[in-house]
Design an enzyme around this catalytic site. Structure first.
Site, mmCIF file in Angstrom:
data_model
loop_
_atom_site.group_PDB
_atom_site.id
_atom_site.type_symbol
_atom_site.label_atom_id
_atom_site.label_comp_id
_atom_site.label_asym_id
_atom_site.label_seq_id
_atom_site.Cartn_x
_atom_site.Cartn_y
_atom_site.Cartn_z
ATOM 1 N N SER A 103 0.837 -1.214 0.000
ATOM 2 C CA SER A 103 0.000 0.000 0.000
ATOM 3 C C SER A 103 0.865 1.255 0.000
ATOM 4 C CB SER A 103 -0.862 0.065 1.260
ATOM 5 O OG SER A 103 -2.010 -0.693 1.110
ATOM 6 N N GLU A 375 -9.778 1.208 -3.131
ATOM 7 C CA GLU A 375 -9.577 1.248 -4.594
ATOM 8 C C GLU A 375 -10.788 0.688 -5.343
ATOM 9 O OE1 GLU A 375 -7.145 2.500 -6.262
ATOM 10 O OE2 GLU A 375 -5.471 2.673 -4.889
HETATM 11 P P1 TGC Z 1 -18.189 7.800 -14.765
HETATM 12 O O1 TGC Z 1 -19.269 8.673 -15.302
HETATM 13 O O2 TGC Z 1 -18.160 6.350 -15.095
HETATM 14 O O3 TGC Z 1 -16.749 8.420 -15.198
HETATM 15 C C1 TGC Z 1 -16.427 9.778 -15.021
HETATM 16 C C2 TGC Z 1 -15.224 10.066 -15.925
HETATM 17 O O4 TGC Z 1 -14.100 9.289 -15.510
HETATM 18 C C3 TGC Z 1 -13.711 8.375 -16.568
HETATM 19 N N1 TGC Z 1 -13.411 7.104 -15.896
HETATM 20 C C4 TGC Z 1 -12.187 6.625 -15.728
HETATM 21 N N2 TGC Z 1 -10.994 7.078 -16.103
HETATM 22 C C5 TGC Z 1 -9.921 6.338 -15.778
HETATM 23 N N3 TGC Z 1 -9.987 5.210 -15.057
HETATM 24 C C6 TGC Z 1 -11.178 4.735 -14.646
HETATM 25 N N4 TGC Z 1 -11.233 3.630 -13.922
HETATM 26 C C7 TGC Z 1 -12.345 5.433 -14.980
HETATM 27 N N5 TGC Z 1 -13.658 5.253 -14.727
HETATM 28 C C8 TGC Z 1 -14.293 6.273 -15.296
HETATM 29 C C9 TGC Z 1 -14.892 8.286 -17.476
HETATM 30 O O5 TGC Z 1 -14.498 7.964 -18.788
HETATM 31 C C10 TGC Z 1 -15.459 9.682 -17.385
HETATM 32 O O6 TGC Z 1 -14.637 10.524 -18.170
HETATM 33 P P2 TGC Z 1 -15.271 11.780 -18.975
HETATM 34 O O7 TGC Z 1 -14.169 12.283 -19.848
HETATM 35 O O8 TGC Z 1 -16.419 11.208 -19.768
HETATM 36 O O9 TGC Z 1 -15.719 12.748 -17.944
HETATM 37 O O10 TGC Z 1 -18.160 7.996 -13.206
HETATM 38 P P3 TGC Z 1 -19.238 7.566 -12.138
HETATM 39 O O11 TGC Z 1 -19.497 8.732 -11.248
HETATM 40 O O12 TGC Z 1 -20.387 6.844 -12.783
HETATM 41 O O13 TGC Z 1 -18.406 6.540 -11.238
HETATM 42 C C11 TGC Z 1 -18.084 5.327 -11.615
HETATM 43 C C12 TGC Z 1 -17.466 4.541 -10.439
HETATM 44 C C13 TGC Z 1 -18.490 4.114 -9.407
HETATM 45 C C14 TGC Z 1 -16.858 3.312 -11.079
HETATM 46 C C15 TGC Z 1 -16.384 5.383 -9.738
HETATM 47 O O14 TGC Z 1 -16.915 6.431 -9.046
HETATM 48 C C16 TGC Z 1 -15.515 4.549 -8.808
HETATM 49 O O15 TGC Z 1 -14.565 3.922 -9.265
HETATM 50 N N6 TGC Z 1 -15.819 4.545 -7.471
HETATM 51 C C17 TGC Z 1 -14.934 3.905 -6.480
HETATM 52 C C18 TGC Z 1 -14.071 4.957 -5.864
HETATM 53 C C19 TGC Z 1 -12.739 4.430 -5.434
HETATM 54 O O16 TGC Z 1 -12.227 3.429 -5.921
HETATM 55 N N7 TGC Z 1 -12.084 5.119 -4.539
HETATM 56 C C20 TGC Z 1 -10.738 4.766 -4.151
HETATM 57 C C21 TGC Z 1 -10.096 5.855 -3.345
HETATM 58 S S1 TGC Z 1 -8.346 5.778 -3.267
HETATM 59 C C22 TGC Z 1 -8.002 4.408 -2.375
HETATM 60 O O17 TGC Z 1 -8.809 3.628 -2.007
HETATM 61 C C23 TGC Z 1 -6.588 4.201 -2.092
HETATM 62 S S2 TGC Z 1 -6.193 2.770 -1.192
HETATM 63 C C24 TGC Z 1 -4.555 2.870 -1.413
HETATM 64 C C25 TGC Z 1 -3.728 1.829 -0.895
HETATM 65 O O18 TGC Z 1 -3.441 1.848 0.325
HETATM 66 O O19 TGC Z 1 -3.241 0.991 -1.703
HETATM 67 P P1 FAD Z 2 -19.201 3.115 0.944
HETATM 68 O O1 FAD Z 2 -18.932 3.770 -0.352
HETATM 69 O O2 FAD Z 2 -20.052 3.824 1.922
HETATM 70 O O3 FAD Z 2 -19.814 1.672 0.672
HETATM 71 C C1 FAD Z 2 -20.507 0.936 1.664
HETATM 72 C C2 FAD Z 2 -21.044 -0.340 1.028
HETATM 73 O O4 FAD Z 2 -21.969 -0.024 -0.002
HETATM 74 C C3 FAD Z 2 -19.957 -1.175 0.356
HETATM 75 O O5 FAD Z 2 -20.178 -2.548 0.624
HETATM 76 C C4 FAD Z 2 -20.156 -0.916 -1.113
HETATM 77 O O6 FAD Z 2 -19.706 -1.977 -1.954
HETATM 78 C C5 FAD Z 2 -21.667 -0.777 -1.165
HETATM 79 N N1 FAD Z 2 -22.140 -0.078 -2.364
HETATM 80 C C6 FAD Z 2 -21.703 1.105 -2.855
HETATM 81 N N2 FAD Z 2 -22.398 1.433 -3.974
HETATM 82 C C7 FAD Z 2 -23.253 0.417 -4.198
HETATM 83 C C8 FAD Z 2 -24.234 0.148 -5.223
HETATM 84 N N3 FAD Z 2 -24.450 1.001 -6.225
HETATM 85 N N4 FAD Z 2 -24.926 -0.983 -5.137
HETATM 86 C C9 FAD Z 2 -24.730 -1.867 -4.123
HETATM 87 N N5 FAD Z 2 -23.835 -1.667 -3.128
HETATM 88 C C10 FAD Z 2 -23.100 -0.543 -3.176
HETATM 89 N N6 FAD Z 2 -9.255 6.498 0.041
HETATM 90 C C11 FAD Z 2 -8.480 7.487 -0.465
HETATM 91 O O7 FAD Z 2 -8.974 8.411 -1.081
HETATM 92 N N7 FAD Z 2 -7.128 7.468 -0.277
HETATM 93 C C12 FAD Z 2 -6.499 6.477 0.394
HETATM 94 O O8 FAD Z 2 -5.270 6.493 0.527
HETATM 95 C C13 FAD Z 2 -7.305 5.422 0.953
HETATM 96 N N8 FAD Z 2 -6.717 4.452 1.704
HETATM 97 C C14 FAD Z 2 -7.513 3.539 2.353
HETATM 98 C C15 FAD Z 2 -6.939 2.661 3.273
HETATM 99 C C16 FAD Z 2 -7.754 1.782 3.987
HETATM 100 C C17 FAD Z 2 -7.144 0.865 4.994
HETATM 101 C C18 FAD Z 2 -9.143 1.746 3.742
HETATM 102 C C19 FAD Z 2 -10.025 0.785 4.477
HETATM 103 C C20 FAD Z 2 -9.712 2.609 2.849
HETATM 104 C C21 FAD Z 2 -8.900 3.531 2.146
HETATM 105 N N9 FAD Z 2 -9.472 4.487 1.291
HETATM 106 C C22 FAD Z 2 -8.699 5.478 0.748
HETATM 107 C C23 FAD Z 2 -10.907 4.587 1.168
HETATM 108 C C24 FAD Z 2 -11.534 3.537 0.256
HETATM 109 O O9 FAD Z 2 -11.295 3.818 -1.076
HETATM 110 C C25 FAD Z 2 -13.025 3.488 0.577
HETATM 111 O O10 FAD Z 2 -13.159 2.870 1.824
HETATM 112 C C26 FAD Z 2 -13.827 2.764 -0.489
HETATM 113 O O11 FAD Z 2 -13.806 3.452 -1.718
HETATM 114 C C27 FAD Z 2 -15.289 2.549 -0.055
HETATM 115 O O12 FAD Z 2 -15.837 3.723 0.434
HETATM 116 P P2 FAD Z 2 -16.591 3.722 1.863
HETATM 117 O O13 FAD Z 2 -15.672 3.095 2.852
HETATM 118 O O14 FAD Z 2 -17.048 5.093 2.140
HETATM 119 O O15 FAD Z 2 -17.804 2.737 1.656
#
Ligand code: TGC
Ligand code: FAD
Length: 395
Positions: A103, A375
């Site tokens: 991570s 992610e």
């Molecule tokens: P949507 O309308 O689908 O897309 C908006 C714009 O973004 C483009 N796009 C992407 N581009 C690059 N990579 C991707 N995976 C992309 N997905 C979409 C898309 O083409 C569009 O571009 P444009 O030019 O048309 O504006 O967006 P949506 O609002 O419907 O959302 C889709 C969804 C649910 C998949 C997205 O919101 C999502 O992936 N949600 C999950 C959020 C997430 O993963 N958060 C992670 C936070 S960081 C983290 O967890 C770090 S952990 C780090 C560690 O310790 O390793």
């Molecule tokens: P929520 O979005 O509130 O989701 C709650 C539940 O609802 C989940 O089970 C989900 O799958 C479900 N759900 C969501 N949408 C739907 C749907 N449409 N239909 C059915 N079910 C649905 N974020 C950063 O930005 N930067 C970081 O460095 C980072 N590091 C992290 C490190 C750790 C250890 C952890 C635990 C998280 C980290 N995150 C980071 C955040 C991480 O990306 C979020 O926890 C993750 O994206 C989910 O968001 P949430 O926890 O708010 O859950």
């Protein structure tokens, strides 16, 4: 029944399809170097770090010296110019040690150095990337907010233009490296859509608060960030991207690495289970000689092999410039699910011994609860694949 172990085997149980033979000499060298680092430097300390809830910060200079921070970036910015498959192998070998170490590298490389490289100005790249590659500047990535991380489009953190400056207000949650970081990549709503800012963490109004009482990723720092009228100059804004595709583009890079990482965690768990099962004698024979345990171990090998092939092909697509986000979602979903299931089965094979951190499965199992959530949760990735298959957005 013959319970003697087979003495001659031509196959590596942790690479039954000889996926390693598909790697180039350079890729194998990267894998071996990181594997040695994990064996010699991570594994001896990681159980204790997990117990104590401590990130092994002392390993950062070695990680940097090995070229593992921003390894795919060009050498002019301190990167090592490696290909995507090599980056994947780095993630795999580091996560064989612990998801927390992987991570750290994912966040620094894919979520902080990548956006500066891909979206930053020439000055921003020169100012930050070489020091980040050397581990002198650690970054964190603030996208998720307390009200729900799966839907980052609903972002409340906002940045308002004030003369030549921007004033940022909001909060970010679950941020890896938050309390270690000297800069935070903060994503905020603006009048022109979502934009990214490089915020030095000593800027007045910025605070990071470490999240305690975690049962997962205990050898990693996770924080809440608060931004209270944080003022930065326009030169801190990433000028070359606007909209959600900015942060999502970074996530695609990090998620790609995360498809490889859990393969390492799964191999560690399977290895512990195989070794234990061969020496644990119950009912007059090693449990490895029972059909029930062999079925479980064979299933682990099957699923690890599938994941290895999936990530390698994904890496080859990435290196050819053809990787699509949906393909990354499929592999993140498959490979993390594979690893979490294997960790749980491995823990079970160890019996009571499996509940302490003397063996790796429970630590990996708990870590993977974060990996399956961050992610993009498993559900999010399933829905991305579902959208591709049906053409219907079900979010
Ligand atoms: P949507 O309308 O689908 O897309 C908006 C714009 O973004 C483009 N796009 C992407 N581009 C690059 N990579 C991707 N995976 C992309 N997905 C979409 C898309 O083409 C569009 O571009 P444009 O030019 O048309 O504006 O967006 P949506 O609002 O419907 O959302 C889709 C969804 C649910 C998949 C997205 O919101 C999502 O992936 N949600 C999950 C959020 C997430 O993963 N958060 C992670 C936070 S960081 C983290 O967890 C770090 S952990 C780090 C560690 O310790 O390793
Ligand atoms: P929520 O979005 O509130 O989701 C709650 C539940 O609802 C989940 O089970 C989900 O799958 C479900 N759900 C969501 N949408 C739907 C749907 N449409 N239909 C059915 N079910 C649905 N974020 C950063 O930005 N930067 C970081 O460095 C980072 N590091 C992290 C490190 C750790 C250890 C952890 C635990 C998280 C980290 N995150 C980071 C955040 C991480 O990306 C979020 O926890 C993750 O994206 C989910 O968001 P949430 O926890 O708010 O859950």
């Amino acid at each position: 029944m013959n319970t003697q172990p087979k003495t001659v085997t031509t196959l590596d149980p942790y690479d039954l399809y000889d996926v390693r033979s598909l790697l180039s000499d350079e890729e194998r060298m990267v894998q071996d170097t990181v594997a040695r680092f994990t064996d010699e430097r991570v594994l001896p300390v990681i159980g204790e770090c997990f117990d104590q809830g401590r990130f092994p910060h002392e390993l950062v200079p070695e990680i940097a010296n090995l070229g593992l921070l921003g390894p795919t970036l060009p050498t002019e910015y301190g990167g090592a110019g490696m290909n995507a498959v090599s980056y994947g192998l780095i993630c795999q070998e580091l996560e064989r040690g612990d998801s927390g170490i992987r991570s750290f590298v994912s966040v620094q490389s894919s979520l902080c150095m990548y956006p500066i490289y891909a979206y930053g100005s020439a000055e921003q790249k020169r100012e930050w990337l070489p020091d980040m590659a050397q581990g002198k500047v650690i970054g964190c990535f603030g996208l998720t907010e307390p009200h729900g991380g799966s839907d980052p489009a609903n972002m409340k953190t906002h940045a308002k233009k004030d003369g030549g400056d921007w004033v940022i207000n909001g909060a970010k949650m679950w941020i890896t490296n938050g309390n270690l970081a000297r800069i935070a990549i903060v994503w905020a709503q603006t009048e022109d859509g979502i934009q990214g800012f490089i915020v030095p963490t000593d800027t007045p109004g910025f605070t990071a608060q470490e999240i305690q009482r975690k049962f997962s990723l205990r050898a990693s720092v996770t924080s809440a960030l608060f931004l209270d009228n944080v003022r930065v100059p326009d030169s801190a804004r990433l000028p070359n991207v606007r909209g959600l595709k900015g942060p999502l583009g970074c996530l695609t890079q990090a998620r790609y690495g995360i498809t490889w990482g859990p393969i390492g965690a799964a191999i560690a768990c399977m290895r512990d289970a195989v070794e234990y099962a061969k020496t644990r004698i119950l009912f007059d024979r090693p449990i490895a000689a029972t059909q029930a345990v062999q079925l479980k171990l064979a299933d682990m090998a099957r699923r690890i092999t599938q994941a290895q092939l999936m990530s390698l092909q994904l890496g080859r697509l990435k290196d050819a410039g053809r990787m699509q986000p949906t393909q990354v979602s499929l592999a993140k979903w498959n490979n993390v699910r594979m690893a979490i299931d294997i960790a749980r089965e491995a823990r079970d094979i160890l019996g009571g011994a499996g509940i302490t951190t003397e063996y790796s499965p429970i630590r990996h199992m708990l870590n993977l609860e974060s990996v399956i959530t961050y992610e993009g949760t498993e559900t999010v990735h399933q829905l991305v694949v579902g959208r591709e298959v049906t053409g219907i957005n079900a979010f």
